[in-house]
Design a protein around this motif. Structure first.
Motif, mmCIF file in Angstrom:
data_model
loop_
_atom_site.group_PDB
_atom_site.id
_atom_site.type_symbol
_atom_site.label_atom_id
_atom_site.label_comp_id
_atom_site.label_asym_id
_atom_site.label_seq_id
_atom_site.Cartn_x
_atom_site.Cartn_y
_atom_site.Cartn_z
ATOM 1 N N SER A 1 16.374 -8.511 6.118
ATOM 2 C CA SER A 1 16.779 -8.463 4.759
ATOM 3 C C SER A 1 16.130 -7.656 3.845
ATOM 4 N N GLN A 2 16.739 -6.669 3.225
ATOM 5 C CA GLN A 2 15.909 -5.651 2.307
ATOM 6 C C GLN A 2 15.602 -6.540 1.146
ATOM 7 N N LEU A 3 16.444 -7.544 0.758
ATOM 8 C CA LEU A 3 16.173 -8.095 -0.591
ATOM 9 C C LEU A 3 14.836 -8.904 -0.187
ATOM 10 N N ASN A 4 14.553 -9.438 0.627
ATOM 11 C CA ASN A 4 13.356 -10.409 1.037
ATOM 12 C C ASN A 4 12.166 -9.126 1.030
ATOM 13 N N SER A 5 12.442 -7.981 1.626
ATOM 14 C CA SER A 5 11.426 -6.941 1.770
ATOM 15 C C SER A 5 11.030 -6.423 0.530
ATOM 16 N N LEU A 6 12.036 -6.241 -0.613
ATOM 17 C CA LEU A 6 11.708 -5.887 -1.856
ATOM 18 C C LEU A 6 10.941 -7.084 -2.576
ATOM 19 N N LYS B 1 27.681 -5.092 -3.843
ATOM 20 C CA LYS B 1 28.712 -6.371 -3.538
ATOM 21 C C LYS B 1 27.988 -7.226 -2.515
ATOM 22 N N GLY B 2 27.457 -6.734 -1.547
ATOM 23 C CA GLY B 2 26.592 -7.865 -0.593
ATOM 24 C C GLY B 2 25.407 -8.459 -1.263
ATOM 25 N N LEU B 3 24.655 -7.494 -1.977
ATOM 26 C CA LEU B 3 23.583 -8.095 -2.458
ATOM 27 C C LEU B 3 23.798 -9.221 -3.404
ATOM 28 N N GLN B 4 25.063 -9.005 -4.616
ATOM 29 C CA GLN B 4 25.410 -9.997 -5.413
ATOM 30 C C GLN B 4 25.795 -11.128 -4.785
ATOM 31 N N ASN B 5 26.473 -11.178 -3.618
ATOM 32 C CA ASN B 5 26.961 -12.454 -2.902
ATOM 33 C C ASN B 5 25.731 -13.144 -2.428
ATOM 34 N N GLU B 6 24.579 -12.406 -1.729
ATOM 35 C CA GLU B 6 23.427 -12.957 -1.151
ATOM 36 C C GLU B 6 22.500 -13.757 -2.521
ATOM 37 N N ILE B 7 22.720 -13.089 -3.962
ATOM 38 C CA ILE B 7 22.174 -13.637 -5.023
ATOM 39 C C ILE B 7 22.844 -15.163 -5.296
ATOM 40 N N ASN B 8 24.206 -14.914 -5.448
ATOM 41 C CA ASN B 8 24.911 -16.012 -5.776
ATOM 42 C C ASN B 8 24.699 -17.088 -4.835
ATOM 43 N N LYS B 9 24.467 -16.956 -3.494
ATOM 44 C CA LYS B 9 24.355 -17.768 -2.279
ATOM 45 C C LYS B 9 22.706 -18.629 -2.634
ATOM 46 N N LYS B 10 21.955 -18.087 -2.851
ATOM 47 C CA LYS B 10 20.624 -18.286 -3.226
ATOM 48 C C LYS B 10 20.725 -19.193 -4.389
ATOM 49 N N ARG B 11 21.319 -18.801 -5.448
ATOM 50 C CA ARG B 11 21.528 -19.516 -6.888
ATOM 51 C C ARG B 11 21.944 -20.828 -6.592
ATOM 52 N N ARG B 12 23.045 -20.953 -5.722
ATOM 53 C CA ARG B 12 23.742 -22.198 -5.643
ATOM 54 C C ARG B 12 22.602 -23.164 -4.863
ATOM 55 N N GLU B 13 22.059 -22.568 -3.750
ATOM 56 C CA GLU B 13 20.987 -23.312 -3.146
ATOM 57 C C GLU B 13 20.017 -24.022 -4.044
ATOM 58 N N ALA C 1 15.111 -10.111 -14.790
ATOM 59 C CA ALA C 1 15.958 -9.264 -13.933
ATOM 60 C C ALA C 1 15.383 -8.447 -12.851
ATOM 61 N N VAL C 2 15.868 -8.123 -11.806
ATOM 62 C CA VAL C 2 15.284 -7.233 -10.619
ATOM 63 C C VAL C 2 15.137 -5.806 -11.126
ATOM 64 N N GLU C 3 14.173 -5.316 -11.016
ATOM 65 C CA GLU C 3 13.705 -3.926 -11.586
ATOM 66 C C GLU C 3 14.790 -3.092 -10.770
ATOM 67 N N GLY C 4 15.381 -2.136 -11.272
ATOM 68 C CA GLY C 4 16.311 -1.254 -10.603
ATOM 69 C C GLY C 4 17.543 -1.548 -10.152
ATOM 70 N N LEU C 5 17.827 -2.815 -10.137
ATOM 71 C CA LEU C 5 19.172 -3.595 -9.630
ATOM 72 C C LEU C 5 19.995 -3.942 -10.965
ATOM 73 N N ARG C 6 21.288 -3.340 -10.901
ATOM 74 C CA ARG C 6 21.977 -3.846 -11.887
ATOM 75 C C ARG C 6 22.778 -5.252 -11.780
ATOM 76 N N ASN C 7 22.615 -5.988 -12.875
ATOM 77 C CA ASN C 7 23.314 -7.367 -12.927
ATOM 78 C C ASN C 7 22.843 -8.296 -11.682
ATOM 79 N N VAL C 8 21.420 -7.975 -11.378
ATOM 80 C CA VAL C 8 20.785 -8.977 -10.560
ATOM 81 C C VAL C 8 19.592 -9.615 -11.301
ATOM 82 N N LYS C 9 19.918 -10.786 -11.765
ATOM 83 C CA LYS C 9 19.131 -11.584 -12.581
ATOM 84 C C LYS C 9 18.507 -12.792 -11.589
ATOM 85 N N LEU C 10 17.300 -13.310 -11.883
ATOM 86 C CA LEU C 10 16.862 -14.294 -11.012
ATOM 87 C C LEU C 10 16.359 -15.419 -12.179
#
Length: 433
Positions: free
Chosen positions: A57-62, A215-227, A324-333
């Motif tokens: 997972s590149q998101l985890n690596s980031l 798109k795949g990144l947004q799906n992953e973020i949404n999944k983590k948010r639901r959990e 917001a995750v630096e450099g990624l559009r519409n990716v907020k935690l």
């Protein structure tokens, strides 16, 4: 005379050693603090290497890379503070050295004048003539004492010059040592800056790759948010139940105290109805028992000193709050606590003395809530729990093993939260890092 000379010489050597030791102590203290940070960076680098090597997972690596960059920035900031401290020490040493050299110059000037005087009156005959030309016995005694004291003064002047010269030599050596320490620090800072630039470049490359998979990144973020929402809802419910239990305990304690007080008053027959009313409080005012109030005070007094809730090497991969995750559009935690990545086998451990309020499972993983008075610490994502509700725990006691994801090549992350009753707190200022 010789005994007195040795006493003065030993005193001056002790003073020089004391002054020299002061800068040594400062340097040792700074090195000790940086050493702890260096160890943390080295350990977190090993986690970073494992993550890049094993985790798909590149998101985890980031997240891990971002945590490592923050650690290195913190270390560079510590170096900057140490450089400033050493610079202040250098300025102080230079002022001391200037003062010693000025003092030495004055003493040499006085010594030179006394030598010239003695040279002009050097013969024994002249000293005897000076003594015996006195008009009376009292004056003869005073002149004898003057000759003796002047000779002693001259000797002491010479000893003082030797002492100042030795102090100056020591001070110059101390100054040189501090300058070397400063140069080493500056070199280390430049080295760390190079490493930081390399990691930030690597982060930009990783962000660029993730941007292509929006798109795949947004799906992953949404999944983590639901959990996360599911987990937080369960935690909120359990905390509300624990607050209610604490309130009932406090009310029961208040009732017992009121009953005991009334019994005592009836026995003595001294208190009036007005005094009784003044001493009583409404039950709604009691939200904590005496034991809980005392534990809350102790917990609050240890803000900034609490141990990390995970054993071994770690990196904070996600911080508290909305960002917001630096450099990624519409990716907020939106993190209600912090995420701490450790090595496989890492243990979750209690940050302070307390009582286990709840242990529950969600999606096959254990979660533990520990009450510390009106503070509650929350430990999530455990593969096993070694405590149960009602258990008393001590600071740093292991309460379970953090889950290592076998499908993610052993990725080990503890999610940690801190509450003051229902209020969510940022855990980082409370932890000793």
């Amino acid at each position: 005379m010789m005994k007195r000379f040795f006493v003065i010489l030993i005193s001056c050597l002790w003073l020089a050693v004391t002054l020299f030791a002061q800068s040594n102590k400062l340097i040792r203290e700074l090195e000790s603090k940086r050493g702890a940070l260096q160890k943390q960076i080295a350990e977190s680098e090993s986690i970073l290497k494992d993550t890049k090597k094993d985790v798909g997972s590149q998101l985890n690596s980031l997240a891990v890379l971002t945590g490592q960059i923050e650690e290195r920035k913190r270390y560079i900031m510590a170096i900057n503070n140490d450089v400033e401290a050493i610079q202040r020490e250098l300025a102080s040493l230079e002022r001391q050295l200037h003062g010693l050299e000025k003092d030495l110059k004055d003493k040499k000037k006085k010594y030179e004048a006394s030598v010239q005087y003695l040279y002009k009156n050097k013969s024994i005959e002249e000293k005897l003539m000076f003594i015996f030309s006195a008009k009376n016995l009292g004056q003869t005694y005073r002149r004898m004492r003057y000759v003796r004291e002047y000779a002693t003064y001259q000797r002491l002047q010479g000893e003082e010059i030797l002492k100042k010269q030795d102090q100056i030599r020591k001070k110059k050596a101390e100054l040189q040592q501090v300058k070397i320490a400063k140069e080493n620090l500056l070199q280390e800072r430049e080295s760390e800056k190079v490493k930081l630039e390399e990691q930030e470049k690597e982060k930009r490359t990783l962000v660029t790759n993730l941007q292509k998979k929006q798109k795949g990144l947004q799906n992953e973020i949404n999944k983590k948010r639901r959990e996360a929402n599911q987990l937080n809802a369960r935690i909120d419910k359990l905390i509300a139940e624990e607050i209610e239990r604490a309130r009932k305990r406090a009310q029961e304690e208040a009732r017992r105290e009121a009953a005991a007080r009334k019994k005592e008053e009836n026995k003595e027959g001294k208190s009036t109805a007005t005094e009784t009313a003044a001493k009583s409080k409404p039950l709604e005012a009691y939200t904590m028992s005496k034991a809980d109030r005392e534990l809350s005070g102790n917990f609050a007094a240890n803000r900034g000193k609490l141990p990390m809730p995970i054993s071994g090497a770690y990196i904070i991969t996600s911080r508290y709050g909305q960002y917001a995750v630096e450099g990624l559009r519409n990716v907020k935690l939106d993190n209600k606590g912090i995420d701490i990545q450790g090595k496989p086998g890492a243990q979750a451990r209690a940050i302070f003395d307390g009582k286990v309020a709840a242990v529950f499972q969600l999606n096959g993983l254990f979660n533990v809530l520990i009450r510390h008075g009106n503070y509650i610490s929350v430990y999530c994502n455990l593969s096993s729990a070694s405590v149960k509700a009602g258990d008393t725990v001590k600071t740093k006691q292991s309460i379970g093993q953090v889950f290592s994801d076998g499908t993610d090549n052993g990725r080990t992350v503890l999610h940690f939260q801190l509450r003051r009753e229902k209020e969510k707190l940022n855990p980082e200022p409370w932890l000793n890092r």
